[in-house]
Design a protein around this motif. Sequence first.
Motif, PDB file in Angstrom:
ATOM      1  N   CYS A 144      -8.533  -2.913  20.212  1.00 56.82           N
ATOM      2  CA  CYS A 144      -8.265  -1.505  20.493  1.00 56.82           C
ATOM      3  C   CYS A 144      -8.365  -0.755  19.182  1.00 56.82           C
ATOM      4  CB  CYS A 144      -6.899  -1.334  21.126  1.00 56.82           C
ATOM      5  SG  CYS A 144      -6.393   0.385  21.332  1.00 56.82           S
ATOM      6  N   ASN A 204      -7.130   0.006  11.517  1.00 57.14           N
ATOM      7  CA  ASN A 204      -6.691   0.852  12.640  1.00 57.14           C
ATOM      8  C   ASN A 204      -6.959   0.173  13.985  1.00 57.14           C
ATOM      9  OD1 ASN A 204      -5.956   2.713  10.744  1.00 57.14           O
ATOM     10  ND2 ASN A 204      -7.448   4.268  11.325  1.00 57.14           N
ATOM     11  N   ALA A 211      -8.192   2.616  16.983  1.00 52.93           N
ATOM     12  CA  ALA A 211      -7.470   3.887  17.009  1.00 52.93           C
ATOM     13  C   ALA A 211      -8.071   4.862  16.012  1.00 52.93           C
ATOM     14  CB  ALA A 211      -6.004   3.654  16.684  1.00 52.93           C
ATOM     15  N   SER A 255      -0.015   7.672  24.152  1.00 57.12           N
ATOM     16  CA  SER A 255      -1.476   7.753  24.226  1.00 57.12           C
ATOM     17  C   SER A 255      -2.021   6.483  24.851  1.00 57.12           C
ATOM     18  CB  SER A 255      -2.076   7.931  22.828  1.00 57.12           C
ATOM     19  OG  SER A 255      -1.576   9.093  22.202  1.00 57.12           O
ATOM     20  N   ALA A 263      -0.264   3.621  22.688  1.00 57.31           N
ATOM     21  CA  ALA A 263       0.380   3.900  21.402  1.00 57.31           C
ATOM     22  C   ALA A 263       1.674   4.672  21.621  1.00 57.31           C
ATOM     23  CB  ALA A 263      -0.556   4.710  20.506  1.00 57.31           C
ATOM     24  N   PHE A 304      -2.399   5.611  12.039  1.00 53.37           N
ATOM     25  CA  PHE A 304      -2.193   4.459  12.920  1.00 53.37           C
ATOM     26  C   PHE A 304      -0.900   3.729  12.611  1.00 53.37           C
ATOM     27  CE2 PHE A 304      -3.331   1.239  15.811  1.00 53.37           C
ATOM     28  CZ  PHE A 304      -3.207  -0.006  15.211  1.00 53.37           C
ATOM     29  N   LEU A 324      -7.655   6.104  21.510  1.00 55.74           N
ATOM     30  CA  LEU A 324      -7.744   4.652  21.603  1.00 55.74           C
ATOM     31  C   LEU A 324      -8.960   4.231  22.407  1.00 55.74           C
ATOM     32  CD1 LEU A 324      -3.978   4.075  22.524  1.00 55.74           C
ATOM     33  CD2 LEU A 324      -5.021   3.907  20.251  1.00 55.74           C
ATOM     34  N   MET A 333       2.360  -0.197  19.034  1.00 57.52           N
ATOM     35  CA  MET A 333       1.241  -0.363  19.971  1.00 57.52           C
ATOM     36  C   MET A 333       1.610  -1.322  21.085  1.00 57.52           C
ATOM     37  SD  MET A 333      -1.026   1.608  18.665  1.00 57.52           S
ATOM     38  CE  MET A 333      -2.435   1.137  19.671  1.00 57.52           C
ATOM     39  N   VAL A 352      -3.132  10.027  18.880  1.00 53.21           N
ATOM     40  CA  VAL A 352      -4.117   9.039  18.489  1.00 53.21           C
ATOM     41  C   VAL A 352      -5.048   8.766  19.663  1.00 53.21           C
ATOM     42  CG1 VAL A 352      -2.584   7.123  19.148  1.00 53.21           C
ATOM     43  CG2 VAL A 352      -4.379   6.750  17.438  1.00 53.21           C
TER      44      VAL A 352
END
Length: 126
Positions: free
Chosen positions: A22, A77, A24, A115, A98, A29, A4, A34, A2
């Motif tokens: 944030c 997301n 994504a 991520s 993430a 998602f 971000l 997160m 993902v």
Amino acid sequence: QVQLVESGGGLVQAGGSLRLSCAASGSTFSRYAMGWFRQAPGKEREFVAAIRWSGGITYYADSVKGRFTISRDNAKNTVYLQMNSLKPEDTAVYYCAARRGTVVAGTRSEADFDSWGQGTQVTVSS
């Protein structure tokens, strides 16, 4: 993976509030837990908060508990960090992260997340 992108940072006086976002993209998602981390000048990156994919379970660092709130909108997301009663020691670059799967109380290391965003600066003046 993902992708971000954080936003919402800025300069605020002590006692004030900011809300970080944030966004994504690139993967599902809702499959990701997160987190938010922060890094102050000369210090290591530290855990701030995390939220499970469903949004029902959250975790916080002791230093922000009661002042910050993490939330997410899976339809958009996006994950948020509402920061109230800000202090000068909250000054840092804030990063969204993430993790594919879930988080538990002990999921607080950078290595636990897959991520990362590029970060957004938060500066709290005294």
